[in-house]
Design an enzyme around this catalytic site. Structure first.
Site, PDB file in Angstrom:
ATOM      1  N   SER A  47       0.833  -1.198   0.000  1.00 29.02           N
ATOM      2  CA  SER A  47       0.000   0.000   0.000  1.00 29.02           C
ATOM      3  C   SER A  47       0.881   1.267   0.000  1.00 29.02           C
ATOM      4  O   SER A  47       1.712   1.427  -0.886  1.00 29.02           O
ATOM      5  CB  SER A  47      -0.959  -0.033   1.189  1.00 29.02           C
ATOM      6  OG  SER A  47      -1.940   0.976   1.070  1.00 29.02           O
ATOM      7  N   ASP A 143      -9.449  -2.636  -6.445  1.00 26.82           N
ATOM      8  CA  ASP A 143      -8.597  -1.729  -5.679  1.00 26.82           C
ATOM      9  C   ASP A 143      -8.496  -0.421  -6.450  1.00 26.82           C
ATOM     10  O   ASP A 143      -8.294  -0.434  -7.678  1.00 26.82           O
ATOM     11  CB  ASP A 143      -7.210  -2.372  -5.518  1.00 26.82           C
ATOM     12  CG  ASP A 143      -6.301  -1.629  -4.554  1.00 26.82           C
ATOM     13  OD1 ASP A 143      -6.409  -0.388  -4.455  1.00 26.82           O
ATOM     14  OD2 ASP A 143      -5.462  -2.278  -3.920  1.00 26.82           O
ATOM     15  N   HIS A 173      -8.625  -3.701  -1.856  1.00 30.49           N
ATOM     16  CA  HIS A 173      -7.352  -3.257  -1.295  1.00 30.49           C
ATOM     17  C   HIS A 173      -7.120  -3.917   0.070  1.00 30.49           C
ATOM     18  O   HIS A 173      -8.017  -3.952   0.920  1.00 30.49           O
ATOM     19  CB  HIS A 173      -7.335  -1.740  -1.143  1.00 30.49           C
ATOM     20  CG  HIS A 173      -5.999  -1.204  -0.730  1.00 30.49           C
ATOM     21  ND1 HIS A 173      -4.902  -1.266  -1.553  1.00 30.49           N
ATOM     22  CD2 HIS A 173      -5.586  -0.611   0.422  1.00 30.49           C
ATOM     23  CE1 HIS A 173      -3.865  -0.730  -0.932  1.00 30.49           C
ATOM     24  NE2 HIS A 173      -4.247  -0.334   0.271  1.00 30.49           N
TER      25      HIS A 173
END
Length: 209
Positions: A47, A143, A173
């Site tokens: 991330s 995502d 995500h």
């Protein structure tokens, strides 16, 4: 080794990235002390950490002080401009457009919204991706980072950087952290382990040849 870098918004760019770079330099300088092969040092992040890992690879290339063997970018946060269809998806269950805007504003500080944001802050802005280490890029199909991650992997390949890309159907995500025992998460973990093993074996073969 995991770097405890300072966090935004208290410490915006370039503070967190420079913390990561200092960690990279320390690892290189103390490789013998901690039992690390200096020719097999890579970077990995998930991330926002994936965005930092991508930026760190760019910074290490440009400073030419620490050679990197690989970069593993898991669902990386790469593009502050949020122009892609996936970044504008209003149905995202995790890390929405609003969350993403807050994240980028926090990290970029006064740079947010400007045209001169450097590539080491938002790697998707990099125009030259040549000379970077081999990469694995993975992301879920649901995502907000999907399109920027696919584009980055594509451009890495076009720049001559060996890059493997995985887009996992039905995955949001953070899917591998939210549901680590799900089939898609197990597949992601398997692909990461296999790819990492291949990078380390390739480095070992280069050293002994």
């Amino acid at each position: 080794m995991s770097v405890e870098y300072r966090l935004a918004p208290e410490t915006p760019y370039p503070g967190p990235l420079e913390d990561c770079y200092r960690g990279l330099r320390w690892t290189q300088d103390h490789a013998a002390d901690i039992g690390v092969d200096p020719q097999r040092i890579g970077v990995m992040g998930v991330s926002a950490g994936g965005g930092l890992a991508a930026a760190l690879a760019l910074l290490a290339r440009d400073r030419a002080e620490v050679p990197l063997a690989f970069q593993l970018l898991d669902q990386p946060m790469l593009d502050d401009r949020q122009r892609t269809p996936s970044s504008r998806d209003g149905d995202l269950a995790v890390w929405t457009r609003k969350s993403n805007t807050f994240g980028w504003r926090s990290y970029l500080g006064d740079l947010y919204g400007r045209d001169d944001v450097p590539a080491t802050a938002a790697p998707a802005r990099a125009t030259d991706l040549s000379g970077l280490p081999p990469a694995l890029v993975s992301v879920g199909a649901f995502d907000g980072f999907r399109d920027e991650d696919v584009d980055y992997a594509t451009r890495l390949n076009q720049a001559g950087v060996p890059t493997e890309l995985h887009v996992y159907p039905g995955a949001c995500h953070g899917f591998n952290l939210l549901a680590p025992h799900a089939a898609v998460s197990r597949q992601s973990a398997h692909n990461i382990e296999r790819w990492l093993a291949a990078q380390l074996q390739a480095d070992a073969a280069a050293i002994t040849s």
